[in-house]
Design a protein around this motif. Structure first.
Motif, PDB file in Angstrom:
ATOM      1  N   UNK A  49       7.659   1.862  -6.428  1.00  5.66           N
ATOM      2  CA  UNK A  49       6.308   2.399  -6.227  1.00  5.66           C
ATOM      3  C   UNK A  49       6.227   3.176  -4.916  1.00  5.66           C
ATOM      4  N   UNK A  50       6.762   2.578  -3.866  1.00  3.88           N
ATOM      5  CA  UNK A  50       6.741   3.225  -2.542  1.00  3.88           C
ATOM      6  C   UNK A  50       7.577   4.510  -2.562  1.00  3.88           C
ATOM      7  N   UNK A  51       8.773   4.424  -3.141  1.00  5.74           N
ATOM      8  CA  UNK A  51       9.670   5.583  -3.152  1.00  5.74           C
ATOM      9  C   UNK A  51       9.045   6.747  -3.906  1.00  5.74           C
ATOM     10  N   UNK A  52       8.377   6.479  -5.033  1.00  2.00           N
ATOM     11  CA  UNK A  52       7.738   7.540  -5.803  1.00  2.00           C
ATOM     12  C   UNK A  52       6.606   8.184  -5.012  1.00  2.00           C
ATOM     13  N   UNK A  53       5.809   7.354  -4.322  1.00  2.00           N
ATOM     14  CA  UNK A  53       4.694   7.885  -3.537  1.00  2.00           C
ATOM     15  C   UNK A  53       5.203   8.715  -2.362  1.00  2.00           C
ATOM     16  N   UNK A  54       6.260   8.254  -1.718  1.00  2.00           N
ATOM     17  CA  UNK A  54       6.836   8.982  -0.585  1.00  2.00           C
ATOM     18  C   UNK A  54       7.468  10.290  -1.055  1.00  2.00           C
ATOM     19  N   UNK A  55       8.157  10.243  -2.180  1.00  2.00           N
ATOM     20  CA  UNK A  55       8.829  11.444  -2.703  1.00  2.00           C
ATOM     21  C   UNK A  55       7.829  12.549  -3.020  1.00  2.00           C
ATOM     22  N   UNK A  73      15.594   8.858   8.006  1.00  2.00           N
ATOM     23  CA  UNK A  73      15.330   8.036   6.831  1.00  2.00           C
ATOM     24  C   UNK A  73      14.047   7.245   7.014  1.00  2.00           C
ATOM     25  N   UNK A  74      13.561   6.701   5.895  1.00  2.00           N
ATOM     26  CA  UNK A  74      12.443   5.767   5.899  1.00  2.00           C
ATOM     27  C   UNK A  74      12.855   4.543   5.095  1.00  2.00           C
ATOM     28  N   UNK A  75      12.597   3.357   5.642  1.00  2.00           N
ATOM     29  CA  UNK A  75      12.890   2.095   4.980  1.00  2.00           C
ATOM     30  C   UNK A  75      11.578   1.439   4.546  1.00  2.00           C
ATOM     31  N   UNK A  76      11.588   0.814   3.386  1.00  2.00           N
ATOM     32  CA  UNK A  76      10.400   0.138   2.863  1.00  2.00           C
ATOM     33  C   UNK A  76      10.508  -1.352   3.188  1.00  2.00           C
ATOM     34  N   UNK A  77       9.772  -1.781   4.205  1.00  2.00           N
ATOM     35  CA  UNK A  77       9.783  -3.192   4.589  1.00  2.00           C
ATOM     36  C   UNK A  77      10.987  -3.569   5.425  1.00  2.00           C
ATOM     37  N   UNK A 122      16.591   2.927  -9.409  1.00  2.00           N
ATOM     38  CA  UNK A 122      16.448   4.335  -9.732  1.00  2.00           C
ATOM     39  C   UNK A 122      15.354   4.933  -8.851  1.00  2.00           C
ATOM     40  N   UNK A 123      15.771   5.513  -7.734  1.00  2.00           N
ATOM     41  CA  UNK A 123      14.837   6.131  -6.795  1.00  2.00           C
ATOM     42  C   UNK A 123      15.027   7.649  -6.832  1.00  2.00           C
ATOM     43  N   UNK A 179       0.847  -1.188   0.000  1.00  2.00           N
ATOM     44  CA  UNK A 179       0.000   0.000   0.000  1.00  2.00           C
ATOM     45  C   UNK A 179       0.890   1.248   0.000  1.00  2.00           C
ATOM     46  N   UNK A 180       1.404   1.639  -1.180  1.00  2.00           N
ATOM     47  CA  UNK A 180       2.278   2.813  -1.235  1.00  2.00           C
ATOM     48  C   UNK A 180       1.615   4.091  -0.721  1.00  2.00           C
ATOM     49  N   UNK A 181       0.309   4.243  -0.950  1.00  2.00           N
ATOM     50  CA  UNK A 181      -0.374   5.469  -0.520  1.00  2.00           C
ATOM     51  C   UNK A 181      -0.381   5.588   1.001  1.00  2.00           C
ATOM     52  N   UNK A 182      -0.607   4.472   1.691  1.00  2.00           N
ATOM     53  CA  UNK A 182      -0.612   4.507   3.159  1.00  2.00           C
ATOM     54  C   UNK A 182       0.803   4.806   3.675  1.00  2.00           C
TER      55      UNK A 182
END
Length: 496
Positions: A202-208, A170-174, A234-235, A149-152
């Motif tokens: 997907x997560x990085x783009x939503x967070x950015x 920082x934020x880590x994904x998973x 590529x983030x 859930x990238x939006x959440x």
């Protein structure tokens, strides 16, 4: 006739440090003398404030004890001097639910009595910020990848960035996505490295889109194959390479050299293997121009107690592991811990709560490994100097050039405190010191629990200005000779 020798210069009167000796009646085994030569040449790396920190489960964000109102927690953070609190662990992809709107936790989130599902929202981050400010700490967060859930995740990042400001590093994904196929996160459908990279993007783009200034760190994997693909991904935001490491985690005895035993923990082989694993990750990060962190580590990840749990040996290991990492160039390290009770809670935890199992009363204290962390955290920020050492058995030496021109030398003497005689040390310094002070972590045996002390007390090292003088200190002599008790971490500071 030969000229008479001039008497040695004498400094002002001092109080010498009184270190504990071996236990009465010990069969004193001689230790080869230790020779340490400290050069003015620099390694090229630095020890910075905030290098050592504490790792917790993401669900701990819901705990009201993480507040400036909790004096015991504030004191612990202050004793490890500007640490990073990292929130992640196995909970984040299983039992952690972020909501900024107060919605109910979905029914498919499962927990148990000691590992309940927790909902976390902005109010929890506001409370956490009070603790970070009182304890002068920073934070690294992990978002849930187990429930895609990238939006959440982006909503959590947006709130965290707004509330925590520059204390959010920082934020880590998973958490440990390489393990998803081996546990109950993604085991039913399988999970590949390629799928992780797609989801990470997907997560990085939503967070950015909502928190562009917050770096992404990762992959937080213990499988080396996952490091380079993360680096290559590529983030849109700056990345930080992270890896997890529990060196003695063969829990069934199938690999004796990886079993969590005191003999393994207190061996030169253990030191060298940790160093080589850190080097492998660092090489990947440095080639890409990225910082490298170890946000989650411990001497062993085996469930329940083992020979290394809660012991004085874990304090010696923690200090050496952190200094090895820092000297190589790793800039952050988090020792995985818990807010559960000292009795019955996770035995690897560096901190724990008093009170009845499992959640206790929030009165937090440090275990043996916490004091090992504190010895490193209380060092002055400085540049690592080149050191040549020989002899001393399992003893490891480090030196720092401090901003005021003084030299700090750390000697971790892992000889058996129940058996080994004191080690005779010859230390050659790059100058002629006018003062030499000492602080020391000690304990009566490798296996001793709840008996690790610093300068005789269960607290941080004495302030530098109040430390006693190195025994036998030779005023204005570049060569210092003294004895060190086995099973100790000793920090020496010399001013010229």
């Amino acid at each position: 006739s030969a000229p008479a020798l001039a008497p040695a210069e004498a400094g002002p009167p001092v109080t010498y440090y009184a270190q504990p000796g071996p236990p009465a009646g010990s069969p004193l085994e001689k230790v080869e003398p230790l020779k340490v030569d400290v050069s003015n040449d620099l390694v090229g790396t630095s020890l910075n404030k905030g290098m050592t920190g504490i790792s917790l489960e993401a669900t701990d964000l819901a705990d009201p004890d993480l507040s400036s109102d909790n004096a015991s927690m504030v004191k612990l953070l202050q004793e490890i001097d500007q640490p990073v609190l990292r929130f992640g662990g196995n909970a984040v992809d299983r039992r952690f639910f972020w909501t900024s709107s107060g919605e109910a936790v979905p029914a498919d989130y499962k927990g148990d009595k000691t590992h309940p599902v927790k909902a976390v929202g902005p109010a929890d981050l506001v409370r956490l910020k009070t603790l970070l400010e009182a304890g002068d700490a920073a934070v690294s967060l992990t978002v849930d990848l187990g429930h895609y859930n990238p939006a959440r995740a982006a909503d959590m990042a947006k709130n965290a960035s707004a509330i925590l400001g520059n204390r959010l590093l920082s934020i880590t994904v998973g958490n440990e996505p390489n393990g998803f196929v081996f546990n109950d996160v993604k085991s039913g459908n399988g999970y590949s490295l390629e799928q992780y990279i797609r989801e990470l993007k997907d997560y990085a783009a939503a967070i950015y889109a909502v928190a562009p200034n917050v770096p992404i760190s990762g992959p937080g994997a213990y499988d080396q194959k996952w490091w380079q693909p993360f680096v290559d991904a590529d983030l849109p935001q700056k990345k930080i390479l992270t890896f997890h490491h529990y060196p003695l985690s063969n829990c069934d005895g199938g690999l004796p050299q990886d079993s969590p035993t005191l003999a393994n923990a207190m061996s030169r082989t253990m030191h060298d293997r940790g160093l080589n694993y850190q080097k492998a990750a660092l090489a990947v990060g440095q080639a890409a121009g990225l910082e490298t962190w170890i946000p989650e580590t411990g001497i062993s990840a085996c469930p329940g107690s083992n020979e290394t749990s809660r012991t004085h040996a874990s304090a010696l290991w923690a200090a050496d592991y952190a200094l090895t990492a820092a000297q190589l160039g790793i800039t952050r390290i988090g020792f995985h811990s818990s807010l559960l009770t000292c009795k019955g809670g996770p035995p690897l935890s560096a901190i724990c709560s008093a009170g009845a199992y499992p959640f206790g009363n929030g009165q937090m204290s440090g275990r043996a490994n916490f004091f090992g962390i504190s010895m490193v955290a209380e060092l002055e920020a400085g540049k690592f100097m080149k050191v040549n050492s020989s002899g001393g058995g399992p003893a490891f030496s480090y030196a720092l050039q401090n901003a005021d021109g003084s030299t700090s030398v750390v000697i971790i003497n892992e000889n058996d405190p129940e058996k080994a005689a004191q080690t005779s040390v010859t230390l050659n310094l790059p100058g002629k010191p006018v003062t030499g002070t000492m602080t020391q972590l000690s304990g009566p045996s490798y296996s001793a629990e709840n008996q690790t002390v610093i300068d005789g007390a269960k607290t941080e090292p004495r302030p530098l200005a109040k430390r006693a003088t190195v025994p036998g200190f030779a005023y204005k002599s570049p060569t210092q000779q003294f004895q060190l008790t086995a099973g100790t971490v000793t920090v020496l500071n010399f001013k010229y």
